[in-house]
Design a protein around this motif. Structure first.
Motif, short mmCIF file in Angstrom:
data_model
loop_
_atom_site.label_atom_id
_atom_site.label_comp_id
_atom_site.label_asym_id
_atom_site.label_seq_id
_atom_site.Cartn_x
_atom_site.Cartn_y
_atom_site.Cartn_z
N GLU A 49 -1.64 0.13 2.51
CA GLU A 49 -0.73 0.97 1.72
C GLU A 49 -0.33 2.23 2.48
OE1 GLU A 49 0.75 0.17 -1.14
OE2 GLU A 49 -0.26 -1.78 -1.04
N GLU A 50 -1.28 2.84 3.18
CA GLU A 50 -0.98 4.04 3.97
C GLU A 50 0.01 3.71 5.09
OE1 GLU A 50 -4.46 6.19 5.29
OE2 GLU A 50 -5.44 5.85 3.37
N LYS A 52 2.23 1.32 5.01
CA LYS A 52 3.53 1.10 4.36
C LYS A 52 4.26 2.42 4.12
CE LYS A 52 2.46 -3.14 1.86
NZ LYS A 52 2.27 -3.74 0.52
N VAL A 53 3.51 3.45 3.74
CA VAL A 53 4.13 4.76 3.51
C VAL A 53 4.70 5.31 4.81
CG1 VAL A 53 3.63 7.16 2.89
CG2 VAL A 53 2.71 5.30 1.49
N ALA A 56 7.84 3.37 5.67
CA ALA A 56 8.96 3.72 4.80
C ALA A 56 9.56 5.07 5.21
CB ALA A 56 8.50 3.75 3.35
N GLU A 57 8.70 6.03 5.53
CA GLU A 57 9.17 7.35 5.96
C GLU A 57 9.93 7.26 7.28
OE1 GLU A 57 5.62 9.68 6.09
OE2 GLU A 57 5.58 9.99 3.91
N ASN A 65 7.49 -4.95 9.01
CA ASN A 65 6.22 -4.44 8.50
C ASN A 65 4.99 -5.25 8.93
OD1 ASN A 65 7.67 -2.43 7.28
ND2 ASN A 65 6.96 -2.86 5.21
N THR A 115 -1.61 9.34 11.76
CA THR A 115 -1.63 9.63 10.33
C THR A 115 -2.66 8.81 9.57
OG1 THR A 115 0.73 10.11 10.46
CG2 THR A 115 -0.18 9.80 8.27
#
Length: 125
Positions: A49-50, A52-53, A56-57, A65, A115
């Motif tokens: 999930e992290e 994916k964020v 997306a950013e 992906n 990140t």
């Protein structure tokens, strides 16, 4: 635990427990494995999930992906094997270069590294 992690754990339980499965794994070991997998699947879904964020950013097309997720899974695998410190930094740098050679964007890979996993770039020689 996120829904995706519960699905993964449930599939494992269905596959490896039951009367028709190999008897070489004791019930105590199955129970211990189930407990560990519950945590591992939960952590893996959080990492995904992290990532994916970050993607997306960065405006990465959705079709790419899985490749970035593969990079993240390889980093996590190194960490789960106990690799840390300078060795981890160097191994991740090698992975990053491999995925760049496969056509992924270096900046996005570095964002994932920094990140999601908080791994710094290797020191310049």
């Amino acid at each position: 635990m996120p829904n995706q992690a519960i699905k993964r754990w449930t599939k494992w339980v269905e596959r490896y427990t039951g009367d028709s499965k190999p008897a070489c794994i004791s019930e105590a070991l199955k129970s211990e494995i189930k407990d560990r997998l519950y945590v591992i699947f939960d952590d893996q879904v959080k990492v995904e999930e992290e990532i994916k964020v970050v993607l997306a950013e960065a405006g990465v097309p959705t079709i790419q992906n899985p490749f970035y997720q593969g990079f993240g899974k390889q980093i996590r695998s190194l960490m789960l094997r106990g690799i840390s410190g300078g060795q981890l930094i160097n191994e991740v740098d090698v992975l990053l270069n491999v995925w760049v050679a496969r056509g992924l964007d270096r900046d996005v890979l570095e964002r994932v590294r920094n990140t999601v996993f908080a791994i710094p770039a290797p020191a310049s020689p």
